[in-house]
Design a protein around this motif. Structure first.
Motif, PDB file in Angstrom:
ATOM      1  N   ARG A 464      -4.604  -8.403  -9.897  1.00 19.14           N
ATOM      2  CA  ARG A 464      -5.956  -8.740 -10.333  1.00 19.14           C
ATOM      3  C   ARG A 464      -5.969  -9.556 -11.620  1.00 19.14           C
ATOM      4  N   GLU A 465      -5.111  -9.184 -12.570  1.00 21.20           N
ATOM      5  CA  GLU A 465      -5.092  -9.867 -13.861  1.00 21.20           C
ATOM      6  C   GLU A 465      -4.676 -11.321 -13.694  1.00 21.20           C
ATOM      7  N   VAL A 466      -3.675 -11.567 -12.862  1.00 22.92           N
ATOM      8  CA  VAL A 466      -3.199 -12.938 -12.629  1.00 22.92           C
ATOM      9  C   VAL A 466      -4.251 -13.732 -11.855  1.00 22.92           C
ATOM     10  N   GLU A 467      -4.899 -13.094 -10.888  1.00 22.25           N
ATOM     11  CA  GLU A 467      -5.935 -13.771 -10.116  1.00 22.25           C
ATOM     12  C   GLU A 467      -7.095 -14.193 -11.001  1.00 22.25           C
ATOM     13  N   ASP A 468      -7.479 -13.330 -11.942  1.00 20.90           N
ATOM     14  CA  ASP A 468      -8.588 -13.674 -12.834  1.00 20.90           C
ATOM     15  C   ASP A 468      -8.249 -14.891 -13.693  1.00 20.90           C
ATOM     16  N   VAL A 469      -6.994 -15.011 -14.093  1.00 23.41           N
ATOM     17  CA  VAL A 469      -6.577 -16.191 -14.860  1.00 23.41           C
ATOM     18  C   VAL A 469      -6.666 -17.440 -13.997  1.00 23.41           C
ATOM     19  N   LEU A 470      -6.193 -17.366 -12.773  1.00 24.22           N
ATOM     20  CA  LEU A 470      -6.245 -18.521 -11.874  1.00 24.22           C
ATOM     21  C   LEU A 470      -7.689 -18.947 -11.607  1.00 24.22           C
ATOM     22  N   HIS A 471      -8.596 -17.981 -11.519  1.00 26.43           N
ATOM     23  CA  HIS A 471     -10.002 -18.316 -11.267  1.00 26.43           C
ATOM     24  C   HIS A 471     -10.626 -19.080 -12.430  1.00 26.43           C
ATOM     25  N   GLN A 472     -10.009 -19.043 -13.590  1.00 28.03           N
ATOM     26  CA  GLN A 472     -10.538 -19.804 -14.722  1.00 28.03           C
ATOM     27  C   GLN A 472     -10.310 -21.302 -14.562  1.00 28.03           C
ATOM     28  N   HIS A 473      -9.371 -21.685 -13.688  1.00 27.19           N
ATOM     29  CA  HIS A 473      -9.128 -23.109 -13.445  1.00 27.19           C
ATOM     30  C   HIS A 473     -10.298 -23.684 -12.648  1.00 27.19           C
ATOM     31  N   PRO A 474     -10.860 -24.801 -13.068  1.00 27.76           N
ATOM     32  CA  PRO A 474     -12.079 -25.319 -12.419  1.00 27.76           C
ATOM     33  C   PRO A 474     -11.899 -25.696 -10.953  1.00 27.76           C
ATOM     34  N   SER A 475     -10.661 -25.919 -10.511  1.00 26.91           N
ATOM     35  CA  SER A 475     -10.447 -26.313  -9.125  1.00 26.91           C
ATOM     36  C   SER A 475     -10.226 -25.133  -8.182  1.00 26.91           C
ATOM     37  N   VAL A 476      -9.986 -23.955  -8.729  1.00 28.63           N
ATOM     38  CA  VAL A 476      -9.639 -22.810  -7.884  1.00 28.63           C
ATOM     39  C   VAL A 476     -10.901 -22.165  -7.319  1.00 28.63           C
ATOM     40  N   HIS A 477     -10.933 -22.092  -6.006  1.00 29.28           N
ATOM     41  CA  HIS A 477     -12.056 -21.459  -5.306  1.00 29.28           C
ATOM     42  C   HIS A 477     -11.786 -19.978  -5.100  1.00 29.28           C
ATOM     43  N   GLU A 478     -10.627 -19.637  -4.537  1.00 26.42           N
ATOM     44  CA  GLU A 478     -10.229 -18.252  -4.337  1.00 26.42           C
ATOM     45  C   GLU A 478      -8.738 -18.128  -4.630  1.00 26.42           C
ATOM     46  N   ALA A 479      -8.324 -16.924  -5.038  1.00 29.05           N
ATOM     47  CA  ALA A 479      -6.910 -16.703  -5.379  1.00 29.05           C
ATOM     48  C   ALA A 479      -6.494 -15.312  -4.948  1.00 29.05           C
ATOM     49  N   ALA A 480      -5.226 -15.207  -4.565  1.00 33.92           N
ATOM     50  CA  ALA A 480      -4.640 -13.907  -4.236  1.00 33.92           C
ATOM     51  C   ALA A 480      -3.205 -13.897  -4.721  1.00 33.92           C
ATOM     52  N   VAL A 481      -2.799 -12.798  -5.331  1.00 37.14           N
ATOM     53  CA  VAL A 481      -1.464 -12.671  -5.906  1.00 37.14           C
ATOM     54  C   VAL A 481      -0.762 -11.473  -5.269  1.00 37.14           C
ATOM     55  N   VAL A 482       0.509 -11.667  -4.924  1.00 37.88           N
ATOM     56  CA  VAL A 482       1.297 -10.593  -4.316  1.00 37.88           C
ATOM     57  C   VAL A 482       2.680 -10.569  -4.955  1.00 37.88           C
ATOM     58  N   VAL A 527       3.102 -21.002  -6.900  1.00 34.14           N
ATOM     59  CA  VAL A 527       1.689 -21.052  -6.526  1.00 34.14           C
ATOM     60  C   VAL A 527       1.581 -21.922  -5.287  1.00 34.14           C
ATOM     61  N   HIS A 528       1.062 -21.378  -4.212  1.00 31.86           N
ATOM     62  CA  HIS A 528       0.908 -22.117  -2.967  1.00 31.86           C
ATOM     63  C   HIS A 528      -0.560 -22.464  -2.749  1.00 31.86           C
ATOM     64  N   VAL A 529      -0.838 -23.749  -2.594  1.00 34.02           N
ATOM     65  CA  VAL A 529      -2.195 -24.203  -2.301  1.00 34.02           C
ATOM     66  C   VAL A 529      -2.359 -24.233  -0.783  1.00 34.02           C
ATOM     67  N   VAL A 530      -3.348 -23.492  -0.283  1.00 34.23           N
ATOM     68  CA  VAL A 530      -3.551 -23.378   1.160  1.00 34.23           C
ATOM     69  C   VAL A 530      -4.999 -23.716   1.507  1.00 34.23           C
ATOM     70  N   GLU A 531      -5.230 -23.973   2.782  1.00 29.66           N
ATOM     71  CA  GLU A 531      -6.586 -24.311   3.227  1.00 29.66           C
ATOM     72  C   GLU A 531      -7.544 -23.137   3.035  1.00 29.66           C
ATOM     73  N   GLU A 532      -7.079 -21.944   3.403  1.00 26.34           N
ATOM     74  CA  GLU A 532      -7.940 -20.777   3.359  1.00 26.34           C
ATOM     75  C   GLU A 532      -7.094 -19.522   3.247  1.00 26.34           C
ATOM     76  N   LEU A 533      -7.588 -18.551   2.494  1.00 26.03           N
ATOM     77  CA  LEU A 533      -6.882 -17.283   2.361  1.00 26.03           C
ATOM     78  C   LEU A 533      -7.241 -16.362   3.517  1.00 26.03           C
ATOM     79  N   PRO A 534      -6.289 -15.558   3.979  1.00 24.89           N
ATOM     80  CA  PRO A 534      -6.596 -14.641   5.080  1.00 24.89           C
ATOM     81  C   PRO A 534      -7.545 -13.549   4.617  1.00 24.89           C
TER      82      PRO A 534
END
Length: 566
Positions: A464-482, A527-534
């Motif tokens: 969650r902490e890493v995802e919240d950081v990624l969401h701060q980037h203006p281009s990021v729509h959705e993020a998931a970290v594993v 970091v993998h940029v994908v069309e859509e997250l599952p």
């Protein structure tokens, strides 16, 4: 001394919220009858251009109950409801409750073994389904406990036939076992005998998503549902003139309780739009003056991505809530900056009969300094929420522990599963599996799921902490970290992101972005940029699908460097 004493911060609840319970009603049918008696001619459901009053809903559900009784439905029977968000859903719910029967919500997207597995476990006597699914459902359920299929058309009870929702299709025919609307007409004017039910009768048998094993049926009683509808409705200040948009799927506990039951029992208009379509939902907001709704964050992301969405789209709104997954602070701020409406966090589980923790309306949720998490709110009246260590001992305010819940909203257990009940509900308290921090003022911060914690060289990393950081980037729509296996570190932090429409970002750029904002051991190695997250069909991101090495491309599309323009 009350069984579930109010915490010190209960004084901060909206006025009257701690006292507006429904002790006068033991069952949902009693509460519904009071609503009908109070305002029989008030609109109860709206479906495009189709409007039904409370009296009409009551009469139709009476007639349907008589027809269902003739099909063998009685007190304790289970009946599956395999429909999209249409008025027939609530007609069926009310009819079944009047018979003392249990609603078995079934995801209308389930096919084959997914559907068969739940049916074999719950053993419903029959299923109400769309006429377009009769043939396939009959083949899937052959030899199962299901004795009949009652069909209905989602084109009924409206005449607009919006082409964005009702696409041209092959002609469908009613089930040979009967059509819901015709059954109502055949029994119109008749009423089922009144039963003396109790709060312990099961109103909903709602199955978990099965993310940590086989799905389990949570037994949501009449008392459980009443506890949530009364506390949540009072908490958000629901009024009789409110229009509640049924945007969360009714086969999910949030849709069934905080959209449907909440509106039905509080005298509101319940607005249906069938399956989710961003432009159709935006039209519903303005046409019907929607004042309240709760949905997954993916719903609000989809609305914000629509070029037709403007601040005017949400002019009638008094409160928007999002449940299902915590919201990154950056996502909330972007939505508010663009539309002027604040998305309030809410938290609940199938086992807690939906929402039991929420941000008070009109308040801005704080952010936990240590984890960067946006608060999911405060425990609602009559709900005890605490963070505990592995032994079940409460941890001090500000410390991390497993979130544990107790109160009248928590179900008595799982359907025919004593072992899982004993594990999940020790001493009747719900062990959620979520890691939380609760501060001195009662604000709850959901850190992550226990099972999703990543171990990097002995250091704990919460996705969650890493995802919240990624969401701060203006281009990021959705993020998931594993966390993925790593020979050197044990596990490596790996991120998957989809990009906002019309934007670009390279994987190298996103890795560098996180490097400036979090500790070295928390940074994603890739970091993998994908069309859509599952996602699940309720909009939750499926981290498990990203961790599975057998899924091939991890997230619904090839890796790429450009923007997401879908």
């Amino acid at each position: 001394m009350p069984l579930h004493p109010e915490p010190p911060w209960s004084k901060d609840h909206p006025d009257g919220a701690a006292h507006r319970r429904t002790e006068g009603h033991r069952t949902l049918t009693e509460a519904w009858r009071e609503r009908v008696a109070d305002a029989p001619d008030s609109p109860a459901t709206v479906y495009f251009d189709g409007v039904m009053t409370a009296r009409e809903i009551d009469d139709d559900s009476d007639a349907l109950a008589v027809g269902l009784a003739e099909l063998g439905v009685g007190r304790g029977s289970r009946v599956g409801v395999h429909l999209q968000n249409i008025p027939q859903y609530v007609l069926t719910m009310l009819a079944l409750w009047k018979l003392g029967a249990t609603v078995l919500p079934l995801n209308p997207m389930y096919r084959g073994q997914e559907l068969r597995r739940l049916v074999e476990d719950a053993a419903p006597v029959g299923i109400v389904c769309a006429d377009t699914q009769v043939g396939e459902s009959r083949r899937t359920l052959s030899g199962s406990p299901v004795q009949w299929l009652l069909s209905t058309s989602d084109r009924d009870l409206q005449s607009r036939d919006d082409p964005r929702v009702f696409t041209p299709a092959e002609r469908s025919f009613p089930s040979s076992d009967g059509d819901l609307v015709r059954l109502i007409e055949h029994h119109r004017g008749r009423r089922p005998p009144r039963l003396e039910l109790t709060g312990e009768d099961i109103a909903l048998l709602t199955y978990t998503s099965g993310t940590t094993g086989p799905p389990k049926g949570a037994m949501n009683t009449h008392a459980n549902v009443l506890a949530v509808t009364s506390t949540f409705g009072a908490y958000v200040g629901l009024r009789r003139d409110d229009a509640v948009l049924a945007v969360a799927p009714l086969f999910h506990i949030t849709g069934a309780v905080i959209n449907a039951a909440l509106a039905l029992l509080h005298g509101c208009r319940l607005v249906f739009t069938n399956r989710f379509h961003p432009e159709v939902v935006l039209d519903a907001f303005t046409e019907h003056g929607v004042t309240f709704t709760i949905g997954s964050i993916t719903v609000f992301n989809a609305l914000s991505e629509s070029p037709r969405a403007t601040p005017e789209s949400f002019r009638s709104v008094r409160a928007l809530y999002s449940g299902g997954a915590p919201i990154p602070p950056a996502t909330v701020e972007r939505f508010r900056e663009r539309f002027g409406s604040y998305i309030h966090n809410a938290y609940g589980m199938t086992e807690s009969t939906s929402g039991v923790i929420a941000v008070p309306p009109g308040e801005v949720a704080p952010v936990d300094e240590a984890s960067g998490c946006l608060s999911i709110g405060k425990a609602l009246p009559h709900m005890s929420a605490r963070a505990v260590d592995p032994s079940g001992t409460p941890v001090p305010p500000g410390a991390q522990g497993e979130l544990e819940l107790s109160g009248p909203q928590v179900v008595p257990g799982y359907w025919r599963n004593a072992e899982a009940t004993a594990t999940t509900f020790p001493s009747g308290r719900l062990r959620t599996g979520d890691v939380a921090v609760i501060d001195h003022d009662g604000w709850v911060y959901l850190v992550d799921r226990l099972k999703d914690q990543i171990n990097v060289s002995g250091y704990k990393v919460w996705p969650r902490e890493v995802e919240d950081v990624l969401h701060q980037h203006p281009s990021v729509h959705e993020a998931a970290v594993v966390g993925l296996p790593d020979d050197y570190r044990g596990e490596a932090v790996v991120a998957y992101v989809s990009l906002a429409a019309g934007t670009t970002a390279t994987e190298t750029e996103l890795v560098a972005f996180t490097r400036e904002r979090i500790a070295a051991y928390k940074r994603p190695r890739e970091v993998h940029v994908v069309e859509e997250l599952p996602k699940t069909l309720t909009g939750k991101i499926r981290r498990r699908a990203l961790r599975d090495p057998d899924t091939g491309t991890p997230a619904g599309g090839p890796r790429r460097e450009g923007g997401n323009d879908t």
